[in-house]
Design a protein around this motif. Structure first.
Motif, PDB file in Angstrom:
ATOM      1  N   ALA A   1       0.317  -1.302  -0.232  1.00 14.10           N
ATOM      2  CA  ALA A   1       0.217   0.053  -0.074  1.00 14.10           C
ATOM      3  C   ALA A   1       1.373   1.296  -0.713  1.00 14.10           C
ATOM      4  O   ALA A   1       0.597   2.163  -0.347  1.00 14.10           O
ATOM      5  CB  ALA A   1      -0.939  -0.422   1.557  1.00 14.10           C
ATOM      6  N   ALA A   2       2.592   1.342   0.714  1.00 15.74           N
ATOM      7  CA  ALA A   2       2.321   1.980   0.522  1.00 15.74           C
ATOM      8  C   ALA A   2       3.052   2.643  -0.569  1.00 15.74           C
ATOM      9  O   ALA A   2       3.532   4.036  -1.367  1.00 15.74           O
ATOM     10  CB  ALA A   2       4.142   2.234   1.550  1.00 15.74           C
ATOM     11  N   ILE A   3       3.554   1.600  -1.151  1.00 19.60           N
ATOM     12  CA  ILE A   3       4.247   1.995  -2.178  1.00 19.60           C
ATOM     13  C   ILE A   3       3.474   2.331  -3.776  1.00 19.60           C
ATOM     14  O   ILE A   3       3.841   2.900  -4.172  1.00 19.60           O
ATOM     15  CB  ILE A   3       5.180   0.741  -2.863  1.00 19.60           C
ATOM     16  CG1 ILE A   3       6.098  -0.247  -2.342  1.00 19.60           C
ATOM     17  CG2 ILE A   3       5.393   0.142  -4.402  1.00 19.60           C
ATOM     18  CD1 ILE A   3       7.004  -1.903  -2.392  1.00 19.60           C
TER      19      ILE A   3
ATOM     20  N   THR B   1       2.198   9.539   9.228  1.00 15.33           N
ATOM     21  CA  THR B   1       2.624   8.718  11.071  1.00 15.33           C
ATOM     22  C   THR B   1       1.975   7.620  11.441  1.00 15.33           C
ATOM     23  O   THR B   1       2.599   6.422  11.835  1.00 15.33           O
ATOM     24  CB  THR B   1       2.381   9.436  12.269  1.00 15.33           C
ATOM     25  OG1 THR B   1       1.086  10.132  11.938  1.00 15.33           O
ATOM     26  CG2 THR B   1       3.288  10.968  11.439  1.00 15.33           C
ATOM     27  N   GLU B   2       0.920   7.252  11.278  1.00 14.04           N
ATOM     28  CA  GLU B   2       0.189   6.573  11.980  1.00 14.04           C
ATOM     29  C   GLU B   2       0.434   4.668  10.928  1.00 14.04           C
ATOM     30  O   GLU B   2       0.850   3.776  11.785  1.00 14.04           O
ATOM     31  CB  GLU B   2      -1.748   6.400  11.683  1.00 14.04           C
ATOM     32  CG  GLU B   2      -1.813   7.005  12.517  1.00 14.04           C
ATOM     33  CD  GLU B   2      -2.247   7.066  13.858  1.00 14.04           C
ATOM     34  OE1 GLU B   2      -2.328   5.687  14.033  1.00 14.04           O
ATOM     35  OE2 GLU B   2      -2.116   7.714  14.641  1.00 14.04           O
ATOM     36  N   LEU B   3       0.937   4.928   9.456  1.00 11.94           N
ATOM     37  CA  LEU B   3       1.712   3.810   8.933  1.00 11.94           C
ATOM     38  C   LEU B   3       2.803   3.791   9.167  1.00 11.94           C
ATOM     39  O   LEU B   3       3.285   2.556   9.350  1.00 11.94           O
ATOM     40  CB  LEU B   3       1.066   4.321   7.326  1.00 11.94           C
ATOM     41  CG  LEU B   3       2.382   3.434   6.453  1.00 11.94           C
ATOM     42  CD1 LEU B   3       1.289   1.825   6.315  1.00 11.94           C
ATOM     43  CD2 LEU B   3       1.623   3.992   5.124  1.00 11.94           C
ATOM     44  N   ILE B   4       3.283   4.578   9.760  1.00  8.98           N
ATOM     45  CA  ILE B   4       4.995   4.366  10.247  1.00  8.98           C
ATOM     46  C   ILE B   4       4.999   3.783  11.958  1.00  8.98           C
ATOM     47  O   ILE B   4       5.545   2.090  11.737  1.00  8.98           O
ATOM     48  CB  ILE B   4       5.504   5.751  10.518  1.00  8.98           C
ATOM     49  CG1 ILE B   4       5.508   6.131   8.608  1.00  8.98           C
ATOM     50  CG2 ILE B   4       6.966   5.787  10.730  1.00  8.98           C
ATOM     51  CD1 ILE B   4       5.967   7.858   9.489  1.00  8.98           C
TER      52      ILE B   4
ATOM     53  N   ALA C   1      11.128   0.177   4.951  1.00  5.18           N
ATOM     54  CA  ALA C   1      10.545   0.734   6.133  1.00  5.18           C
ATOM     55  C   ALA C   1      10.984   2.322   5.951  1.00  5.18           C
ATOM     56  O   ALA C   1      10.028   3.710   6.047  1.00  5.18           O
ATOM     57  CB  ALA C   1      11.703   1.206   7.673  1.00  5.18           C
ATOM     58  N   LEU C   2      12.060   2.653   5.074  1.00  6.02           N
ATOM     59  CA  LEU C   2      12.538   3.986   4.529  1.00  6.02           C
ATOM     60  C   LEU C   2      11.023   4.228   3.020  1.00  6.02           C
ATOM     61  O   LEU C   2      10.401   5.183   3.244  1.00  6.02           O
ATOM     62  CB  LEU C   2      13.961   3.932   3.871  1.00  6.02           C
ATOM     63  CG  LEU C   2      14.851   4.201   4.774  1.00  6.02           C
ATOM     64  CD1 LEU C   2      16.397   3.322   3.502  1.00  6.02           C
ATOM     65  CD2 LEU C   2      15.019   5.550   4.906  1.00  6.02           C
ATOM     66  N   LEU C   3      10.595   3.400   2.386  1.00  2.37           N
ATOM     67  CA  LEU C   3       9.311   4.110   1.682  1.00  2.37           C
ATOM     68  C   LEU C   3       8.238   3.718   1.599  1.00  2.37           C
ATOM     69  O   LEU C   3       7.829   5.020   2.188  1.00  2.37           O
ATOM     70  CB  LEU C   3       9.419   2.396   0.590  1.00  2.37           C
ATOM     71  CG  LEU C   3      10.180   2.531  -0.899  1.00  2.37           C
ATOM     72  CD1 LEU C   3       9.829   0.579  -1.239  1.00  2.37           C
ATOM     73  CD2 LEU C   3      10.870   3.132  -1.132  1.00  2.37           C
ATOM     74  N   ILE C   4       7.905   3.549   3.089  1.00  2.00           N
ATOM     75  CA  ILE C   4       6.962   3.871   4.417  1.00  2.00           C
ATOM     76  C   ILE C   4       6.794   5.220   4.534  1.00  2.00           C
ATOM     77  O   ILE C   4       6.544   6.198   5.060  1.00  2.00           O
ATOM     78  CB  ILE C   4       6.591   2.897   5.439  1.00  2.00           C
ATOM     79  CG1 ILE C   4       6.218   1.681   4.498  1.00  2.00           C
ATOM     80  CG2 ILE C   4       6.004   3.190   6.625  1.00  2.00           C
ATOM     81  CD1 ILE C   4       6.435   0.322   5.700  1.00  2.00           C
TER      82      ILE C   4
END
Length: 225
Positions: free
Chosen positions: A101-103, A152-155, A143-146
């Motif tokens: 999802a982040a990508i 912040t919630e996703l992280i 983690a860097l992509l996220i």
């Protein structure tokens, strides 16, 4: 084990509160497999190892208990808890979904500072042959992509799941990586920068297949043990 715990605590020496240092040391030791499931946490012994009073040790153990990392055994007292199979599968499934999802969320928008760190990650990854180091390199890449999403919630959610994933990899079943995994990361990064939706979709499908294979291997491992 004592020496390994003290080595971790040295790296965390900037922590202001002693209990925080001990807590973070225990968490890192659990994640890396130094403190294995079933290990008994004895307050007095641990306090002697760290040359501190029992109070910060007790506080650290309480935090671990609140996070579900320890359990109370009627015979041995407070011990490191073993992750159950369904818990492992849920963790890996959700983490894979969030990374994908982040990508998709980025769509060519990667801050320059993070892009530079991603390049450093890829360069370093090419030098690695150890499976655990490759795993850590892979985690850092995603983690860097996220982090690049700025959500912040996703992280925070991802960090919690990454911690459990580290327990799985270091205590239960190690990941294996193909020799060209870094090249695949580089191609993915370029696709994100170019907003190449077709490539990103194919990458997600391939990654899901790899994730499913690992989860099947994990099931087989649990059944065999």
């Amino acid at each position: 084990m004592k020496e390994q715990l003290l080595e971790i605590s040295k790296k965390l020496g900037e922590k202001k509160q002693v209990s925080d240092m001990v807590y973070c040391t225990f968490k890192e030791a659990i994640a890396t497999g130094i403190l294995t499931p079933g290990f008994r946490l004895k307050e007095e012994e641990l306090a002697n190892w760290f040359q501190i009073s029992r109070t910060p040790v007790r506080e650290a153990i309480k935090k671990l208990e609140m996070e579900g990392l320890t359990t109370i055994d009627s015979t041995h007292g407070c011990i490191i808890r073993e992750l159950q199979l369904d818990e492992c599968l849920d963790t890996l499934e959700m983490l894979e979904w969030l990374r994908t999802a982040a990508i998709d969320f980025l769509k060519g928008r990667i801050p320059r500072t993070i892009l530079m760190r991603l390049e450093a990650n890829l360069h370093y990854g090419k030098t690695l042959t150890d499976p655990i180091q490759q795993y850590d390199n892979n985690v850092e890449f995603h983690a860097l992509l996220i982090k690049a999403t700025g959500n912040t919630e996703l992280i925070q959610i991802t960090k919690r799941l990454e911690f459990k994933e580290r327990i799985i990899v270091n205590n239960i079943l190690t990941y294996t990586f193909s020799p060209d995994y870094v090249q695949h990361h580089r191609e993915l990064l370029q696709a994100i920068v170019d907003n190449d939706a077709e490539f990103i979709k194919k990458f997600a499908i391939q990654n899901q297949k790899k994730s499913n294979k690992y989860m099947n291997d994990l099931i087989a491992h649990y059944l065999a043990n």
